[in-house]
Design a protein around this motif. Structure first.
Motif: not given
Ligand SMILES: CC(C)(COP(=O)(O)OP(=O)(O)OC[C@H]1O[C@@H](n2cnc3c(N)ncnc32)[C@H](O)[C@@H]1OP(=O)(O)O)[C@@H](O)C(=O)NCCC(=O)NCCS
Length: 408
Positions: A175-182, A199-203, A205-206, A398-402
């Motif tokens: 999430v920290n890496l995501l935050g920096k990218a966003i 696809p490597h994270f469940s809804l 989680q993120v 598998r379920e993941f988020g968009a």
């Protein structure tokens, strides 16, 4: 006090530290942190020591030193490890530092998503080497533990990759890496929209993080069908005359291999079919002919979804008008696993069995070509399509988020 030898593998150190924080371990160590150890912001130093029962927190030291994390107990006898973790621009690292992470990522694609990621991983590796990628990595003891890549396509920002070694996947690092990218993407005033599919994270989680950043979130399903297991065969009148095969006429339609000459019409068909469709909210390539043209290119020509299988992919032509009525794209994503990156039936022909017939034909061709499995992804809100797949025999594995953000 911080001078310590690096003798504990980073993963163990983290585990020990987390146990210590949770109170599961006594007599074990403490931590010194220059910033918050779990935000991963900036340089974080954690030292772990084994003090045979002497280690304890000492708030006084904490304040004196000005650290924001836990303080190092002064009576600690022996330091067994020090962990330096920091978030850096991926261009500051050498590709060697990503090796472990890229190998783990390829394994996760293979085991979790039934997908041979090696060719893509090779590309990522050479682009990292050439400093052609944008993103951030969490580095501990000089080795990348997690990374997030982002791209810009005109006014759209894309989170391309988010992956963490298992020891970090449940920490706050992703999430920290995501935050920096966003943050970086949002800072570009011309970026009006950001999309991500992870696809490597469940809804779970993120999803909360994305929602806190005003993103729309969507559940997506990875589904697969084991070829050879016969699927329920519900044929409708348009298909009862015979089983459609390559260039065979069946009822009102003829199925041809989807070749280059069909691409323009396929792009137009996809554009029209996806108007006001949930997938156009998830991926704005569906919202313009230029976007769907690019989508077709990326499936059929650019290997964006594995190796294209033109002979098994289908262009369904309506016999009496000669119009393209439906398309089904197929790719190979590992030696015996195929993938359906696209299936669409023109609006006027939906609900009469064409989609089901294309799926059945595709299965036959795949079995003939030695495939044992076929996968696809579907947005859960596209419930009609998901129902069709389930009825055909596909199962969600598998379920993941968009995630989608639009600038206000
Ligand atoms: C999904 C799709 C390919 C199915 O093709 P089809 O020829 O309509 O499918 P069939 O006639 O063989 O089967 C009909 C089933 O499709 C599903 N379906 C999905 N969208 C539908 C629609 N707009 N009209 C009719 N059926 C639809 C229904 O579950 C229906 O089953 P039901 O009889 O239980 O309601 C087609 O509807 C389509 O192109 N939809 C828009 C694009 C899309 O969502 N593609 C899939 C992305 S994962």
């Amino acid at each position: 006090m911080l001078a310590a030898t690096v003798s504990t593998p980073a993963a163990n150190l983290r585990q020990n530290f987390e146990k210590f924080l949770e109170g599961e371990t006594t007599g074990l160590a403490c931590c010194v942190s220059m910033s918050d150890s779990f935000t991963g912001q900036g340089t974080t130093r954690k030292a772990l020591c084994r003090g045979e029962g002497n280690a304890h927190l000492s708030p006084g030291v904490h304040q004196n030193l000005g650290y924001t994390g836990l303080a190092f107990a002064p009576d600690c006898r022996r330091t067994v490890g020090i962990l330096v973790s920091r978030i850096v621009d991926v261009r500051q690292l050498r590709v060697k530092q990503f090796q472990l992470l890229l190998q783990a990522e390829s394994r996760a694609w293979l085991e979790d998503l039934h997908w041979d990621y090696a060719p893509s991983s090779g590309l990522v590796s050479s682009y990292l080497e050439e400093k052609r990628l944008s993103g951030f990595a969490l580095v501990e003891n000089d080795v990348a533990q997690a990374y997030c890549l982002y791209f810009r396509e005109g006014s759209k920002g894309l989170i391309g990759t988010l992956f963490a070694l298992q020891s970090n996947s449940r920490s706050s690092a992703p999430v920290n890496l995501l935050g920096k990218a966003i943050d970086t993407l949002v800072d570009f005033a011309d970026v009006r929209r950001i999309e991500a599919q992870l696809p490597h994270f469940s809804l779970d989680q993120v999803g909360p993080y994305f929602r806190s950043r005003a993103f729309q979130t969507y559940l997506r399903q990875f589904m697969s069908f084991r070829l050879g297991i016969s699927a329920p065969n519900r044929q409708t009148p348009a298909f009862q005359a015979g089983r459609p095969g390559q260039n065979e006429t069946s009822g009102d339609f003829v199925f041809q291999p989807w070749e280059r000459r069909h691409d323009r019409e396929a792009a137009r068909l996809i554009y029209h079919v996806y108007q006001n469709h949930i997938d156009a909210a998830v991926n704005d390539q569906y919202c313009s002919i230029a976007g769907t043209t690019h989508l077709v290119e990326s499936i059929a020509r650019l290997r964006g979804c594995g190796e294209y299988l033109p002979q098994a992919s289908i262009a369904a032509i309506h016999c009496s008008t000669g119009k393209l009525a439906g398309i089904l794209g197929l790719t190979a994503v590992r030696p015996r696993t195929a993938h359906i990156p696209q299936i669409a039936v023109a609006t006027g022909f939906q609900g009469i069995g064409l989609g089901s017939a294309m799926l059945r034909t595709a299965f036959e061709k795949l079995v003939g070509a030695g495939f044992s499995e076929v996968s696809l992804t579907v947005t859960a809100l596209n419930s009609g399509a998901a129902r069709l797949y389930e009825r055909t025999g596909f199962r969600t594995f598998r379920e993941f988020g968009a995630f989608v953000w639009n600038r206000a």
